[in-house]
Design a protein around this motif. Structure first.
Motif, PDB file in Angstrom:
ATOM      1  N   GLU A  53      63.914 101.014  32.351  1.00  0.00           N
ATOM      2  CA  GLU A  53      62.755 101.897  32.353  1.00  0.00           C
ATOM      3  C   GLU A  53      63.079 103.179  31.597  1.00  0.00           C
ATOM      4  O   GLU A  53      64.147 103.763  31.771  1.00  0.00           O
ATOM      5  CB  GLU A  53      62.332 102.238  33.781  1.00  0.00           C
ATOM      6  N   PHE A  54      62.129 103.600  30.761  1.00  0.00           N
ATOM      7  CA  PHE A  54      62.276 104.822  29.995  1.00  0.00           C
ATOM      8  C   PHE A  54      60.982 105.614  30.052  1.00  0.00           C
ATOM      9  O   PHE A  54      59.916 105.075  30.358  1.00  0.00           O
ATOM     10  CB  PHE A  54      62.604 104.525  28.525  1.00  0.00           C
ATOM     11  N   ILE A  55      61.087 106.896  29.739  1.00  0.00           N
ATOM     12  CA  ILE A  55      59.917 107.727  29.500  1.00  0.00           C
ATOM     13  C   ILE A  55      59.875 108.045  28.016  1.00  0.00           C
ATOM     14  O   ILE A  55      60.892 108.417  27.426  1.00  0.00           O
ATOM     15  CB  ILE A  55      59.966 109.024  30.332  1.00  0.00           C
ATOM     16  N   LEU A  56      58.708 107.892  27.405  1.00  0.00           N
ATOM     17  CA  LEU A  56      58.554 108.104  25.968  1.00  0.00           C
ATOM     18  C   LEU A  56      57.422 109.087  25.712  1.00  0.00           C
ATOM     19  O   LEU A  56      56.281 108.867  26.120  1.00  0.00           O
ATOM     20  CB  LEU A  56      58.268 106.778  25.256  1.00  0.00           C
ATOM     21  N   LEU A  57      57.739 110.188  25.041  1.00  0.00           N
ATOM     22  CA  LEU A  57      56.729 111.123  24.556  1.00  0.00           C
ATOM     23  C   LEU A  57      56.345 110.711  23.147  1.00  0.00           C
ATOM     24  O   LEU A  57      57.194 110.626  22.256  1.00  0.00           O
ATOM     25  CB  LEU A  57      57.275 112.550  24.553  1.00  0.00           C
ATOM     26  N   LEU A  58      55.068 110.422  22.948  1.00  0.00           N
ATOM     27  CA  LEU A  58      54.604 109.927  21.659  1.00  0.00           C
ATOM     28  C   LEU A  58      53.208 110.464  21.388  1.00  0.00           C
ATOM     29  O   LEU A  58      52.277 110.222  22.163  1.00  0.00           O
ATOM     30  CB  LEU A  58      54.598 108.396  21.659  1.00  0.00           C
ATOM     31  N   ASN A  59      53.050 111.198  20.286  1.00  0.00           N
ATOM     32  CA  ASN A  59      51.746 111.735  19.891  1.00  0.00           C
ATOM     33  C   ASN A  59      51.085 112.508  21.034  1.00  0.00           C
ATOM     34  O   ASN A  59      49.922 112.287  21.383  1.00  0.00           O
ATOM     35  CB  ASN A  59      50.831 110.617  19.400  1.00  0.00           C
ATOM     36  N   THR A  60      51.835 113.412  21.654  1.00  0.00           N
ATOM     37  CA  THR A  60      51.419 114.336  22.719  1.00  0.00           C
ATOM     38  C   THR A  60      50.996 113.628  24.010  1.00  0.00           C
ATOM     39  O   THR A  60      50.353 114.236  24.870  1.00  0.00           O
ATOM     40  CB  THR A  60      50.267 115.269  22.256  1.00  0.00           C
ATOM     41  N   SER A  61      51.349 112.349  24.176  1.00  0.00           N
ATOM     42  CA  SER A  61      51.115 111.635  25.429  1.00  0.00           C
ATOM     43  C   SER A  61      52.447 111.104  25.946  1.00  0.00           C
ATOM     44  O   SER A  61      53.363 110.830  25.165  1.00  0.00           O
ATOM     45  CB  SER A  61      50.131 110.476  25.231  1.00  0.00           C
ATOM     46  N   VAL A  62      52.542 110.961  27.278  1.00  0.00           N
ATOM     47  CA  VAL A  62      53.774 110.504  27.911  1.00  0.00           C
ATOM     48  C   VAL A  62      53.536 109.126  28.525  1.00  0.00           C
ATOM     49  O   VAL A  62      52.570 108.933  29.270  1.00  0.00           O
ATOM     50  CB  VAL A  62      54.251 111.495  28.988  1.00  0.00           C
ATOM     51  N   PHE A  63      54.417 108.167  28.217  1.00  0.00           N
ATOM     52  CA  PHE A  63      54.268 106.796  28.670  1.00  0.00           C
ATOM     53  C   PHE A  63      55.520 106.334  29.410  1.00  0.00           C
ATOM     54  O   PHE A  63      56.631 106.795  29.134  1.00  0.00           O
ATOM     55  CB  PHE A  63      54.040 105.853  27.479  1.00  0.00           C
ATOM     56  N   LEU A  64      55.322 105.398  30.323  1.00  0.00           N
ATOM     57  CA  LEU A  64      56.427 104.644  30.884  1.00  0.00           C
ATOM     58  C   LEU A  64      56.607 103.392  30.038  1.00  0.00           C
ATOM     59  O   LEU A  64      55.635 102.697  29.738  1.00  0.00           O
ATOM     60  CB  LEU A  64      56.150 104.239  32.328  1.00  0.00           C
ATOM     61  N   THR A  65      57.820 103.109  29.621  1.00  0.00           N
ATOM     62  CA  THR A  65      58.097 101.927  28.818  1.00  0.00           C
ATOM     63  C   THR A  65      59.284 101.178  29.409  1.00  0.00           C
ATOM     64  O   THR A  65      60.115 101.752  30.109  1.00  0.00           O
ATOM     65  CB  THR A  65      58.417 102.284  27.350  1.00  0.00           C
ATOM     66  N   THR A  66      59.346  99.892  29.138  1.00  0.00           N
ATOM     67  CA  THR A  66      60.499  99.082  29.504  1.00  0.00           C
ATOM     68  C   THR A  66      61.004  98.365  28.254  1.00  0.00           C
ATOM     69  O   THR A  66      60.210  97.939  27.407  1.00  0.00           O
ATOM     70  CB  THR A  66      60.159  98.046  30.578  1.00  0.00           C
ATOM     71  N   ILE A  67      62.322  98.249  28.141  1.00  0.00           N
ATOM     72  CA  ILE A  67      62.941  97.520  27.036  1.00  0.00           C
ATOM     73  C   ILE A  67      63.904  96.510  27.640  1.00  0.00           C
ATOM     74  O   ILE A  67      64.853  96.884  28.329  1.00  0.00           O
ATOM     75  CB  ILE A  67      63.681  98.454  26.067  1.00  0.00           C
ATOM     76  N   ASN A  68      63.633  95.228  27.409  1.00  0.00           N
ATOM     77  CA  ASN A  68      64.466  94.156  27.929  1.00  0.00           C
ATOM     78  C   ASN A  68      65.572  93.858  26.927  1.00  0.00           C
ATOM     79  O   ASN A  68      65.313  93.422  25.810  1.00  0.00           O
ATOM     80  CB  ASN A  68      63.624  92.903  28.180  1.00  0.00           C
TER      81      ASN A  68
END
Length: 415
Positions: A53-68
């Motif tokens: 699990e990661f947090i990604l700031l992208l284009n002034t929005s914050v998302f939760l992402t997962t990378i397998n």
């Protein structure tokens, strides 16, 4: 006769892995050790299926992402999945964020324009707004005093601003601390230094660390939230120094990251015509006064302008987030998985908002509560509202409504 406790640990794990998930309530009371071991096996299985699990700031929005990353060493392409926007901000589409800072379960968000700050816990969706005393271009960091971080009152926000004063005709620095309990800022009485921050800061054990420069030399600038003092630490490599010019053919990159909330990691790449070597170190011991390093990874790879990265010790790889311009001069964000004989492209996204720098960082959920500030007046209003039934509603129904349990938060993928 062989007892069940005499079984080898590996065989015991294999047997427990075959137990159906539905039967857990029965054997939870049978053996606490088995139950704890089974829970650990299920957590590892879930992590293997869904990824980090990661947090990604992208284009002034914050998302939760997962990378397998399972199978990354066996030519299996890493899979990246977006889990939605930051849960605390889902109902606030007007918020534009240009900076995030993670510290032990809490995320400090800096809004575009620096007119306000937001502290939130994504796991329980609690938030608190903080108004800075200045809207200028400043660095903000979140940390906590001592070794405990169970309550937001132990956390503090550091404001670090460095600018050229036209009247004094020199560069000045301002340092302030925000206290959550008193809801106020105060000026820090610290010695000024002529270092400027060249890379985003990170938090390790409640203290903050940045890559900084002074007279062309790179080093680590630290801030101890307990002692309220700055410190200087060496990097695990020798910087180019003031006598080496970094021009179009030479690019010197240094970025910090955190491993398990306990260790500091440094990525360094000195790109020039004869070398594309990238090195990553992880600290063996870290404090605000002393640090020792161990080399984690050395690879030859061309990744221009790495702005953030995270280390995966299990797979011995690094997930790097970089920005660059394509042939049409459009700036974009790219995410790669880098390892020994590995360079896998995971994600591409065009930067649609000028000045929005992406930021990828680890995320570990925490139960720490973010207590919202309130005044006596607002408290009296809430008490009055609680005892005053609405039109067409009996006093009994008001009491029943008051004790109705809150709805459970959505699954983690809603963030």
């Amino acid at each position: 006769m062989v007892m069940i406790t005499d079984l080898p640990f590996d065989l015991e794990k294999k047997i427990l892995a075959l137990v159906p998930k539905e039967s857990r309530p029965q054997w939870q009371t049978t053996c606490k050790r088995w139950y704890a071991l089974r829970q650990d096996l299920l957590a590892k299985k879930h992590l293997a299926q869904t990824g980090r699990e990661f947090i990604l700031l992208l284009n002034t929005s914050v998302f939760l992402t997962t990378i397998n990353l399972q199978g990354v060493h066996n030519n299996v392409d890493p899979a990246m999945e977006f889990g939605g926007k930051l849960g605390s901000l889902q109902d606030s589409n007007d918020l534009q964020i240009d900076g995030i800072f993670y510290c032990k379960g809490l995320v400090l968000c800096t809004m575009v324009g620096k007119q306000r700050l937001l502290v939130c816990n994504p796991s329980n969706r609690e938030t608190r707004y903080v108004k800075p005393r200045s809207n200028g271009s400043c660095e903000y960091a979140l940390g906590y005093k001592g070794s405990k971080s169970s309550c937001v009152n132990s956390y503090k926000i550091l404001r670090y601003c460095r600018y050229f004063d036209m009247q004094m005709r020199r560069t000045v620095s301002e340092f302030e601390l925000y206290d959550f309990m008193s809801d106020s800022w105060r000026v820090l009485d610290v010695d000024e230094h002529d270092a400027y921050i060249s890379a985003r800061g990170v938090s390790v054990k409640g203290n903050t660390y940045w890559v900084a420069k002074r007279y062309g030399n790179q080093f680590i600038l630290s801030f101890d939230f307990t002692r309220e003092k700055f410190g200087f630490l060496p990097l695990p490599y020798e910087s180019a120094g003031p006598d080496v010019s970094v021009d179009y053919g030479h690019k010197d990159t240094a970025v910090l990251s955190v491993v398990r909330d306990e260790q500091l990691s440094v990525l360094h790449q000195y790109l020039h015509l004869f070398s594309f070597e990238m090195k990553i170190w992880v600290s063996n011991m870290i404090g605000t006064k002393k640090v020792s390093w161990g080399q984690f990874l050395v690879v030859d790879v061309v990744l221009l302008n790495v702005v953030s990265f995270v280390v995966d010790e299990e797979h011995k790889v690094a997930v790097c987030c970089s920005t660059d311009k394509d042939d049409g001069d459009e700036e974009g964000t790219s995410i790669f998985v880098i390892g020994e004989n590995i360079q896998r492209h995971v994600y591409d996204e065009e930067v649609t908002i000028d000045g929005s720098w992406p930021h990828l960082m680890n995320y570990v959920p925490s139960p720490v509560h973010v207590v919202r500030k309130s005044t006596r007046k607002s408290k009296r209003k809430r008490i009055a509202r609680r005892h005053q039934p609405e039109e067409g509603t009996s006093a009994r129904s008001v009491e029943e409504t008051k004790v109705t349990p809150k709805a459970k938060p959505k699954a983690y993928r809603s963030f």
